[in-house]
Design a protein around this motif. Structure first.
Motif, PDB file in Angstrom:
ATOM      1  N   VAL A   6      50.609  38.889  36.485  1.00 15.65           N
ATOM      2  CA  VAL A   6      50.686  39.476  37.449  1.00 15.65           C
ATOM      3  C   VAL A   6      51.601  38.963  38.515  1.00 15.65           C
ATOM      4  O   VAL A   6      51.369  38.550  39.436  1.00 15.65           O
ATOM      5  CB  VAL A   6      48.984  38.881  38.587  1.00 15.65           C
ATOM      6  N   PRO A   7      52.617  40.166  39.389  1.00 15.60           N
ATOM      7  CA  PRO A   7      53.658  40.067  39.978  1.00 15.60           C
ATOM      8  C   PRO A   7      52.737  40.915  41.124  1.00 15.60           C
ATOM      9  O   PRO A   7      52.425  41.828  41.139  1.00 15.60           O
ATOM     10  CB  PRO A   7      55.018  40.576  39.305  1.00 15.60           C
ATOM     11  N   THR A   8      53.214  40.008  42.607  1.00 18.40           N
ATOM     12  CA  THR A   8      52.926  40.025  43.402  1.00 18.40           C
ATOM     13  C   THR A   8      53.979  39.616  44.517  1.00 18.40           C
ATOM     14  O   THR A   8      54.586  39.375  44.928  1.00 18.40           O
ATOM     15  CB  THR A   8      51.287  38.964  43.762  1.00 18.40           C
ATOM     16  N   ASP A   9      53.754  41.383  45.448  1.00 16.28           N
ATOM     17  CA  ASP A   9      54.373  41.216  46.617  1.00 16.28           C
ATOM     18  C   ASP A   9      52.784  40.678  48.017  1.00 16.28           C
ATOM     19  O   ASP A   9      53.589  41.527  49.103  1.00 16.28           O
ATOM     20  CB  ASP A   9      55.268  42.204  46.962  1.00 16.28           C
ATOM     21  N   PHE A  10      51.763  40.879  47.651  1.00 15.31           N
ATOM     22  CA  PHE A  10      50.836  40.690  48.607  1.00 15.31           C
ATOM     23  C   PHE A  10      50.320  41.374  49.684  1.00 15.31           C
ATOM     24  O   PHE A  10      50.219  40.954  50.932  1.00 15.31           O
ATOM     25  CB  PHE A  10      51.356  39.243  49.162  1.00 15.31           C
ATOM     26  N   SER A  11      51.170  42.525  48.772  1.00 15.25           N
ATOM     27  CA  SER A  11      49.938  43.974  49.322  1.00 15.25           C
ATOM     28  C   SER A  11      49.110  44.315  49.448  1.00 15.25           C
ATOM     29  O   SER A  11      48.619  43.371  47.921  1.00 15.25           O
ATOM     30  CB  SER A  11      51.623  45.434  49.169  1.00 15.25           C
ATOM     31  N   GLU A  12      49.182  45.361  49.891  1.00 14.46           N
ATOM     32  CA  GLU A  12      47.463  45.814  48.903  1.00 14.46           C
ATOM     33  C   GLU A  12      46.847  46.304  47.727  1.00 14.46           C
ATOM     34  O   GLU A  12      46.087  45.750  47.375  1.00 14.46           O
ATOM     35  CB  GLU A  12      46.755  47.359  50.050  1.00 14.46           C
ATOM     36  N   THR A  13      48.293  46.888  47.086  1.00 11.67           N
ATOM     37  CA  THR A  13      47.927  47.719  45.858  1.00 11.67           C
ATOM     38  C   THR A  13      48.789  46.111  44.908  1.00 11.67           C
ATOM     39  O   THR A  13      47.856  46.091  43.870  1.00 11.67           O
ATOM     40  CB  THR A  13      49.177  48.061  45.757  1.00 11.67           C
ATOM     41  N   ALA A  14      49.083  45.260  44.974  1.00  6.52           N
ATOM     42  CA  ALA A  14      49.296  43.815  44.835  1.00  6.52           C
ATOM     43  C   ALA A  14      48.374  43.076  44.509  1.00  6.52           C
ATOM     44  O   ALA A  14      47.950  42.644  43.348  1.00  6.52           O
ATOM     45  CB  ALA A  14      50.356  43.567  45.065  1.00  6.52           C
ATOM     46  N   THR A  15      46.988  42.747  45.331  1.00  6.95           N
ATOM     47  CA  THR A  15      45.689  42.608  45.514  1.00  6.95           C
ATOM     48  C   THR A  15      44.957  43.396  44.345  1.00  6.95           C
ATOM     49  O   THR A  15      44.211  42.781  43.982  1.00  6.95           O
ATOM     50  CB  THR A  15      45.095  43.102  47.040  1.00  6.95           C
ATOM     51  N   GLY A  16      44.928  44.375  44.664  1.00  2.00           N
ATOM     52  CA  GLY A  16      43.874  45.423  43.598  1.00  2.00           C
ATOM     53  C   GLY A  16      44.362  44.853  41.664  1.00  2.00           C
ATOM     54  O   GLY A  16      43.546  45.116  41.538  1.00  2.00           O
ATOM     55  N   ALA A  17      45.665  45.173  41.674  1.00  4.19           N
ATOM     56  CA  ALA A  17      47.076  44.787  40.699  1.00  4.19           C
ATOM     57  C   ALA A  17      45.817  43.391  40.007  1.00  4.19           C
ATOM     58  O   ALA A  17      44.991  42.943  39.124  1.00  4.19           O
ATOM     59  CB  ALA A  17      47.896  44.535  40.443  1.00  4.19           C
ATOM     60  N   LEU A  18      45.258  42.778  41.240  1.00  2.00           N
ATOM     61  CA  LEU A  18      45.156  41.056  40.794  1.00  2.00           C
ATOM     62  C   LEU A  18      43.886  40.732  40.954  1.00  2.00           C
ATOM     63  O   LEU A  18      43.079  40.658  39.668  1.00  2.00           O
ATOM     64  CB  LEU A  18      45.034  39.988  42.125  1.00  2.00           C
ATOM     65  N   HIS A  19      42.945  41.765  41.608  1.00  2.00           N
ATOM     66  CA  HIS A  19      41.688  41.998  40.899  1.00  2.00           C
ATOM     67  C   HIS A  19      41.268  42.758  39.855  1.00  2.00           C
ATOM     68  O   HIS A  19      40.451  42.004  38.454  1.00  2.00           O
ATOM     69  CB  HIS A  19      40.483  42.887  42.415  1.00  2.00           C
ATOM     70  N   ALA A  20      41.774  43.843  38.915  1.00  2.00           N
ATOM     71  CA  ALA A  20      41.400  44.415  37.496  1.00  2.00           C
ATOM     72  C   ALA A  20      42.155  43.014  36.939  1.00  2.00           C
ATOM     73  O   ALA A  20      42.156  43.196  35.817  1.00  2.00           O
ATOM     74  CB  ALA A  20      42.915  45.446  37.714  1.00  2.00           C
ATOM     75  N   ALA A  21      43.452  42.507  37.097  1.00  2.00           N
ATOM     76  CA  ALA A  21      43.434  40.970  35.911  1.00  2.00           C
ATOM     77  C   ALA A  21      42.243  40.201  35.762  1.00  2.00           C
ATOM     78  O   ALA A  21      42.403  39.789  34.893  1.00  2.00           O
ATOM     79  CB  ALA A  21      44.857  40.571  36.444  1.00  2.00           C
ATOM     80  N   GLN A  22      42.178  39.792  36.702  1.00  2.00           N
ATOM     81  CA  GLN A  22      40.942  39.096  36.634  1.00  2.00           C
ATOM     82  C   GLN A  22      39.941  39.187  36.181  1.00  2.00           C
ATOM     83  O   GLN A  22      38.979  38.503  35.793  1.00  2.00           O
ATOM     84  CB  GLN A  22      40.633  38.671  38.742  1.00  2.00           C
ATOM     85  N   GLU A  23      39.330  40.564  36.596  1.00  2.00           N
ATOM     86  CA  GLU A  23      38.490  41.366  35.544  1.00  2.00           C
ATOM     87  C   GLU A  23      38.875  41.203  34.055  1.00  2.00           C
ATOM     88  O   GLU A  23      37.634  40.604  32.964  1.00  2.00           O
ATOM     89  CB  GLU A  23      38.332  42.773  36.011  1.00  2.00           C
ATOM     90  N   ILE A  24      39.592  41.714  33.649  1.00  2.19           N
ATOM     91  CA  ILE A  24      40.070  41.282  32.045  1.00  2.19           C
ATOM     92  C   ILE A  24      40.484  40.420  32.124  1.00  2.19           C
ATOM     93  O   ILE A  24      39.618  39.492  30.403  1.00  2.19           O
ATOM     94  CB  ILE A  24      41.024  42.389  32.127  1.00  2.19           C
ATOM     95  N   ALA A  25      40.534  39.093  32.247  1.00  5.08           N
ATOM     96  CA  ALA A  25      40.401  37.387  31.771  1.00  5.08           C
ATOM     97  C   ALA A  25      38.893  37.266  32.191  1.00  5.08           C
ATOM     98  O   ALA A  25      39.104  36.507  30.808  1.00  5.08           O
ATOM     99  CB  ALA A  25      41.888  36.912  33.306  1.00  5.08           C
ATOM    100  N   ARG A  26      38.106  37.973  33.234  1.00  6.34           N
ATOM    101  CA  ARG A  26      36.946  37.490  32.991  1.00  6.34           C
ATOM    102  C   ARG A  26      36.398  37.726  31.439  1.00  6.34           C
ATOM    103  O   ARG A  26      35.802  36.658  30.727  1.00  6.34           O
ATOM    104  CB  ARG A  26      36.276  37.749  34.111  1.00  6.34           C
ATOM    105  N   GLN A  27      36.786  38.892  30.954  1.00  7.44           N
ATOM    106  CA  GLN A  27      36.054  39.619  29.952  1.00  7.44           C
ATOM    107  C   GLN A  27      36.752  39.077  28.471  1.00  7.44           C
ATOM    108  O   GLN A  27      36.119  38.408  27.571  1.00  7.44           O
ATOM    109  CB  GLN A  27      35.953  41.117  29.286  1.00  7.44           C
ATOM    110  N   SER A  28      37.465  38.275  28.584  1.00  6.87           N
ATOM    111  CA  SER A  28      38.823  38.332  27.704  1.00  6.87           C
ATOM    112  C   SER A  28      39.070  36.484  27.320  1.00  6.87           C
ATOM    113  O   SER A  28      39.304  35.939  26.392  1.00  6.87           O
ATOM    114  CB  SER A  28      39.522  39.171  27.592  1.00  6.87           C
ATOM    115  N   GLY A  29      38.254  35.823  28.681  1.00  2.00           N
ATOM    116  CA  GLY A  29      39.063  34.777  28.514  1.00  2.00           C
ATOM    117  C   GLY A  29      40.096  34.048  28.773  1.00  2.00           C
ATOM    118  O   GLY A  29      40.346  33.332  27.737  1.00  2.00           O
ATOM    119  N   GLY A  30      40.823  34.910  29.335  1.00  3.16           N
ATOM    120  CA  GLY A  30      42.139  34.458  29.587  1.00  3.16           C
ATOM    121  C   GLY A  30      42.197  34.214  30.932  1.00  3.16           C
ATOM    122  O   GLY A  30      41.783  33.615  31.850  1.00  3.16           O
ATOM    123  N   THR A  31      43.688  33.792  30.433  1.00  4.81           N
ATOM    124  CA  THR A  31      44.242  32.789  31.687  1.00  4.81           C
ATOM    125  C   THR A  31      44.947  33.958  32.601  1.00  4.81           C
ATOM    126  O   THR A  31      46.292  34.903  32.171  1.00  4.81           O
ATOM    127  CB  THR A  31      45.304  31.630  31.558  1.00  4.81           C
TER     128      THR A  31
END
Length: 278
Positions: A6-31
């Motif tokens: 998850v690359p981030t520039d700390f913008s609003e859309t980068a935060t949205g990308a982080l939240h999406a990645a967290q949901e995927i990792a939560r379901q897959s047991g990923g990091t």
């Protein structure tokens, strides 16, 4: 999808990308590997501070400023990691932004990159996003808006039915299974294309080849491939769109009057792409 960058520039859309990645990792047991890339500070050589009496192009000054940026980014990353519901590794990298993202993906063995498609002010990270999509060797999930929880229930996979290596279908299959989503596989028939029954058979072969289960197969007839795809996405109320992109086919040509570009930039839907060389 155990390793997600998850690359981030700390913008609003980068935060949205982080939240999406967290949901995927939560379901897959990923990091997650949360990355911020800083381009080294290089001051103009003609800039002088007449009050302090030294030249701002002095490498020591540039190093101090770069170190300050690194420390600030490390603090922000640690705050995001501490609030994350899934395991997160953080990294601040000194590099050109696009190169840093792509090299980190290779070095960490990332199976997926989740990235905001528009940066702060709609400029820097937006163009970085386009270059990452074009050159990444793993699938890229583009997030345009930070609204709502990422939990796709209606996935549309647009394909030209040709055999590509690699193909986006395996990543789509994983997301379908993780979220229990309904999958629609679609191709568009124009006046110059093969008969509809031929395309239906190609779709069945495509689905079997990639072990796509519980998938509805659709041949859409339209004068324009792009419009046919976009209309179908709207009719199905898709909340995730996926396609393999390359330069050979009107259906999946990327960033040159392309469907992928229009879907990413016109709509609110996340778009999953995998670019292959023509």
């Amino acid at each position: 999808m155990k390793k997600i960058l998850v690359p981030t520039d700390f913008s609003e859309t980068a935060t949205g990308a982080l939240h999406a990645a967290q949901e995927i990792a939560r379901q897959s047991g990923g990091t997650l590997h949360l990355l911020h890339v800083i381009t080294p500070v290089i001051m103009p050589t003609a800039t002088l501070d007449t009050t302090m009496g030294y030249n701002y192009s002095d490498p020591a000054v540039e190093q101090v400023m770069t170190r300050q940026l690194i420390e600030q980014a490390e603090t922000q990353l640690q705050e995001l990691a501490a609030a994350s519901p899934v395991p997160v590794q953080t990294e601040v990298r000194l590099d050109q932004v696009t190169a840093g993202i792509l090299e980190t993906a290779e070095q960490t063995g990332a199976e997926l990159i989740v990235i905001g498609s528009q940066g702060e002010g709609g400029t820097l990270f937006g163009s970085t996003h386009e270059r990452v999509v074009r050159h990444s060797t793993c699938p890229v999930l583009s997030i345009r808006e930070a609204k709502g929880r990422f939990s796709p229930q209606h996935i549309v996979l647009a394909t030209d039915t040709e055999e590509h290596t690699p193909d986006i279908a395996p990543a789509v299959r994983q997301l379908q299974q993780l979220f229990g989503a309904r999958l629609h596989v679609v191709t568009v028939r124009t006046a110059s294309e093969a008969e509809e029954h031929t395309l239906q058979e190609r779709l069945r072969t495509y689905a079997e080849r990639h072990h796509l289960q519980d998938a509805a197969l659709h041949v859409v007839t339209d004068e324009d491939v792009e419009e046919g795809i976009l209309h179908f996405i709207d009719r199905q109320r898709a909340d995730l769109v996926a396609m393999t992109t390359h330069g050979r086919s009107a259906l999946v040509q990327l960033f040159s009057g392309s469907i992928a570009e229009n879907v990413i930039h016109q709509g609110h839907r996340p778009v999953l792409t995998l670019h292959i060389e023509a």
